[in-house]
Motif scaffolding. Structure first.
Motif, PDB file in Angstrom:
ATOM      1  N   GLU A  37     -13.364  -3.454   4.773  1.00 33.95           N
ATOM      2  CA  GLU A  37     -12.818  -2.907   6.018  1.00 33.95           C
ATOM      3  C   GLU A  37     -11.913  -3.894   6.742  1.00 33.95           C
ATOM      4  OE1 GLU A  37     -12.957   0.212   6.953  1.00 33.95           O
ATOM      5  OE2 GLU A  37     -14.275   0.780   5.315  1.00 33.95           O
ATOM      6  N   SER A  38     -12.063  -5.209   6.488  1.00 29.76           N
ATOM      7  CA  SER A  38     -11.219  -6.195   7.157  1.00 29.76           C
ATOM      8  C   SER A  38      -9.909  -6.433   6.407  1.00 29.76           C
ATOM      9  CB  SER A  38     -11.975  -7.527   7.286  1.00 29.76           C
ATOM     10  OG  SER A  38     -12.194  -8.094   6.007  1.00 29.76           O
ATOM     11  N   ALA A  39      -9.736  -5.822   5.240  1.00 29.36           N
ATOM     12  CA  ALA A  39      -8.535  -6.035   4.429  1.00 29.36           C
ATOM     13  C   ALA A  39      -7.317  -5.404   5.091  1.00 29.36           C
ATOM     14  CB  ALA A  39      -8.729  -5.443   3.035  1.00 29.36           C
ATOM     15  N   ASP A  40      -6.179  -6.018   4.873  1.00 26.45           N
ATOM     16  CA  ASP A  40      -4.914  -5.507   5.380  1.00 26.45           C
ATOM     17  C   ASP A  40      -4.555  -4.231   4.630  1.00 26.45           C
ATOM     18  OD1 ASP A  40      -2.433  -5.192   6.511  1.00 26.45           O
ATOM     19  OD2 ASP A  40      -1.788  -7.239   6.126  1.00 26.45           O
ATOM     20  N   GLU A  41      -3.918  -3.298   5.323  1.00 25.47           N
ATOM     21  CA  GLU A  41      -3.547  -2.033   4.701  1.00 25.47           C
ATOM     22  C   GLU A  41      -2.185  -2.108   4.010  1.00 25.47           C
ATOM     23  OE1 GLU A  41      -3.963   0.527   8.025  1.00 25.47           O
ATOM     24  OE2 GLU A  41      -6.127   0.611   7.863  1.00 25.47           O
ATOM     25  N   ASP A  42      -1.480  -3.239   4.150  1.00 27.49           N
ATOM     26  CA  ASP A  42      -0.216  -3.461   3.459  1.00 27.49           C
ATOM     27  C   ASP A  42      -0.487  -4.272   2.203  1.00 27.49           C
ATOM     28  OD1 ASP A  42       1.363  -2.282   5.494  1.00 27.49           O
ATOM     29  OD2 ASP A  42       1.191  -4.119   6.668  1.00 27.49           O
ATOM     30  N   ALA A  43       0.180  -3.929   1.114  1.00 23.92           N
ATOM     31  CA  ALA A  43      -0.062  -4.668  -0.130  1.00 23.92           C
ATOM     32  C   ALA A  43       1.183  -4.678  -0.997  1.00 23.92           C
ATOM     33  CB  ALA A  43      -1.219  -4.030  -0.901  1.00 23.92           C
ATOM     34  N   LEU A  44       1.396  -5.795  -1.665  1.00 21.82           N
ATOM     35  CA  LEU A  44       2.382  -5.866  -2.730  1.00 21.82           C
ATOM     36  C   LEU A  44       1.670  -5.482  -4.019  1.00 21.82           C
ATOM     37  CD1 LEU A  44       4.132  -9.228  -1.832  1.00 21.82           C
ATOM     38  CD2 LEU A  44       4.927  -6.906  -1.335  1.00 21.82           C
ATOM     39  N   PHE A  45       2.361  -4.820  -4.929  1.00 23.96           N
ATOM     40  CA  PHE A  45       1.703  -4.430  -6.166  1.00 23.96           C
ATOM     41  C   PHE A  45       2.622  -4.629  -7.359  1.00 23.96           C
ATOM     42  CE2 PHE A  45       3.852  -0.564  -4.893  1.00 23.96           C
ATOM     43  CZ  PHE A  45       4.353  -0.068  -6.079  1.00 23.96           C
ATOM     44  N   GLY A  46       2.015  -4.764  -8.500  1.00 21.96           N
ATOM     45  CA  GLY A  46       2.715  -4.825  -9.771  1.00 21.96           C
ATOM     46  C   GLY A  46       1.940  -3.977 -10.766  1.00 21.96           C
ATOM     47  N   ALA A  47       2.633  -3.403 -11.718  1.00 19.90           N
ATOM     48  CA  ALA A  47       1.959  -2.536 -12.683  1.00 19.90           C
ATOM     49  C   ALA A  47       2.691  -2.557 -14.016  1.00 19.90           C
ATOM     50  CB  ALA A  47       1.884  -1.102 -12.161  1.00 19.90           C
ATOM     51  N   VAL A  48       1.930  -2.330 -15.071  1.00 18.67           N
ATOM     52  CA  VAL A  48       2.467  -2.082 -16.399  1.00 18.67           C
ATOM     53  C   VAL A  48       1.935  -0.732 -16.844  1.00 18.67           C
ATOM     54  CG1 VAL A  48       2.679  -4.513 -17.044  1.00 18.67           C
ATOM     55  CG2 VAL A  48       0.580  -3.298 -17.560  1.00 18.67           C
ATOM     56  N   GLY A  49       2.728  -0.031 -17.616  1.00 20.77           N
ATOM     57  CA  GLY A  49       2.272   1.284 -18.034  1.00 20.77           C
ATOM     58  C   GLY A  49       2.981   1.785 -19.270  1.00 20.77           C
ATOM     59  N   LEU A  50       2.432   2.852 -19.804  1.00 25.01           N
ATOM     60  CA  LEU A  50       3.013   3.591 -20.924  1.00 25.01           C
ATOM     61  C   LEU A  50       3.114   5.050 -20.512  1.00 25.01           C
ATOM     62  CD1 LEU A  50       1.131   2.317 -24.093  1.00 25.01           C
ATOM     63  CD2 LEU A  50       3.540   1.973 -23.545  1.00 25.01           C
ATOM     64  N   ALA A  51       4.240   5.649 -20.787  1.00 26.05           N
ATOM     65  CA  ALA A  51       4.424   7.074 -20.530  1.00 26.05           C
ATOM     66  C   ALA A  51       4.718   7.766 -21.856  1.00 26.05           C
ATOM     67  CB  ALA A  51       5.561   7.299 -19.545  1.00 26.05           C
ATOM     68  N   TRP A  52       3.993   8.830 -22.119  1.00 26.02           N
ATOM     69  CA  TRP A  52       4.196   9.619 -23.335  1.00 26.02           C
ATOM     70  C   TRP A  52       4.869  10.919 -22.933  1.00 26.02           C
ATOM     71  CZ3 TRP A  52       0.403  13.592 -25.339  1.00 26.02           C
ATOM     72  CH2 TRP A  52       0.844  14.141 -26.538  1.00 26.02           C
ATOM     73  N   SER A  53       6.092  11.118 -23.384  1.00 25.94           N
ATOM     74  CA  SER A  53       6.847  12.323 -23.043  1.00 25.94           C
ATOM     75  C   SER A  53       6.355  13.487 -23.887  1.00 25.94           C
ATOM     76  CB  SER A  53       8.341  12.100 -23.283  1.00 25.94           C
ATOM     77  OG  SER A  53       8.815  11.061 -22.485  1.00 25.94           O
ATOM     78  N   ILE A  54       5.791  14.491 -23.217  1.00 23.62           N
ATOM     79  CA  ILE A  54       5.321  15.676 -23.936  1.00 23.62           C
ATOM     80  C   ILE A  54       6.342  16.804 -23.883  1.00 23.62           C
ATOM     81  CG2 ILE A  54       2.878  15.124 -23.765  1.00 23.62           C
ATOM     82  CD1 ILE A  54       2.671  16.942 -21.349  1.00 23.62           C
ATOM     83  N   SER A  55       7.333  16.683 -22.987  1.00 19.16           N
ATOM     84  CA  SER A  55       8.479  17.585 -22.945  1.00 19.16           C
ATOM     85  C   SER A  55       9.573  16.863 -22.177  1.00 19.16           C
ATOM     86  CB  SER A  55       8.119  18.919 -22.273  1.00 19.16           C
ATOM     87  OG  SER A  55       8.035  18.762 -20.870  1.00 19.16           O
ATOM     88  N   GLU A  56      10.691  17.511 -21.972  1.00 21.54           N
ATOM     89  CA  GLU A  56      11.788  16.879 -21.249  1.00 21.54           C
ATOM     90  C   GLU A  56      11.426  16.632 -19.778  1.00 21.54           C
ATOM     91  OE1 GLU A  56      16.338  18.046 -20.301  1.00 21.54           O
ATOM     92  OE2 GLU A  56      15.682  18.311 -22.375  1.00 21.54           O
ATOM     93  N   SER A  57      10.533  17.438 -19.224  1.00 17.12           N
ATOM     94  CA  SER A  57      10.187  17.345 -17.805  1.00 17.12           C
ATOM     95  C   SER A  57       8.812  16.758 -17.523  1.00 17.12           C
ATOM     96  CB  SER A  57      10.245  18.736 -17.171  1.00 17.12           C
ATOM     97  OG  SER A  57      11.527  19.286 -17.327  1.00 17.12           O
ATOM     98  N   TRP A  58       7.940  16.640 -18.530  1.00 22.32           N
ATOM     99  CA  TRP A  58       6.563  16.225 -18.289  1.00 22.32           C
ATOM    100  C   TRP A  58       6.181  15.024 -19.153  1.00 22.32           C
ATOM    101  CZ3 TRP A  58       3.841  18.382 -14.408  1.00 22.32           C
ATOM    102  CH2 TRP A  58       4.318  19.585 -13.905  1.00 22.32           C
ATOM    103  N   ALA A  59       5.346  14.151 -18.566  1.00 25.26           N
ATOM    104  CA  ALA A  59       4.862  12.983 -19.299  1.00 25.26           C
ATOM    105  C   ALA A  59       3.431  12.684 -18.867  1.00 25.26           C
ATOM    106  CB  ALA A  59       5.743  11.766 -19.038  1.00 25.26           C
ATOM    107  N   VAL A  60       2.669  12.108 -19.772  1.00 22.09           N
ATOM    108  CA  VAL A  60       1.327  11.623 -19.467  1.00 22.09           C
ATOM    109  C   VAL A  60       1.447  10.106 -19.329  1.00 22.09           C
ATOM    110  CG1 VAL A  60      -1.031  11.399 -20.324  1.00 22.09           C
ATOM    111  CG2 VAL A  60       0.265  13.495 -20.772  1.00 22.09           C
ATOM    112  N   ILE A  61       0.935   9.557 -18.212  1.00 24.36           N
ATOM    113  CA  ILE A  61       1.124   8.146 -17.920  1.00 24.36           C
ATOM    114  C   ILE A  61      -0.224   7.421 -17.839  1.00 24.36           C
ATOM    115  CG2 ILE A  61       2.003   6.492 -16.221  1.00 24.36           C
ATOM    116  CD1 ILE A  61       4.032   8.634 -15.394  1.00 24.36           C
ATOM    117  N   ALA A  62      -0.312   6.281 -18.508  1.00 20.91           N
ATOM    118  CA  ALA A  62      -1.452   5.375 -18.372  1.00 20.91           C
ATOM    119  C   ALA A  62      -0.912   4.108 -17.726  1.00 20.91           C
ATOM    120  CB  ALA A  62      -2.060   5.060 -19.732  1.00 20.91           C
TER     121      ALA A  62
END
Length: 128
Positions: free
Chosen positions: A95-120
């Motif tokens: 509860e004492s943590a700041d609500e602002d945060a910097l973030f970094g991420a790595v991921g893989l997206a699998w395109s199942i169609s031209e408009s849709w992808a599943v992302i991990a």
């Protein structure tokens, strides 16, 4: 996201829903695939329920940059690196943590169609 969680009781419901917009700043194509640099922003709706383990139940927003490499490993996979700033409505773990945060991420997206992808995605956030 629809989630079903079974602990001592079974619950189901709508999880956290995120609405995202992305704008491509730079794109480069070659025989190995296409690489893009994009700016993105998203808004997380307060649709989940923390007590039922279907989400945080709080809204939030984030902006950042995403580097994507299309055709990594397999033709239908996209490798992604992203970094940015997030503002969350509450931090339930500390509860004492700041609500602002910097973030970094790595991921893989699998395109199942031209408009849709599943992302991990694996994400890390600063303590503000």
């Amino acid at each position: 996201c629809f989630r079903a969680v079974c602990t001592d009781r079974c619950v189901s419901g709508v999880g956290d829903i995120e609405l995202e917009a992305q704008y491509t700043l730079f794109s480069h194509g070659s025989e190995e695939g296409v690489s893009t640099l994009s700016a993105f922003g998203f808004y997380k709706l307060d649709s989940g329920d923390l007590e039922n383990l279907t989400g945080s139940g709080d809204d939030g927003l984030a902006i950042g940059l995403r580097l994507s490499g299309y055709g990594c490993v397999f033709e239908s996979l996209t490798c992604q690196l992203q970094a940015g700033y997030a503002r969350v409505a509450a931090v339930h773990i500390d509860e004492s943590a700041d609500e602002d945060a910097l973030f970094g991420a790595v991921g893989l997206a699998w395109s199942i169609s031209e408009s849709w992808a599943v992302i991990a995605q694996l994400e890390a956030q600063s303590a503000g």
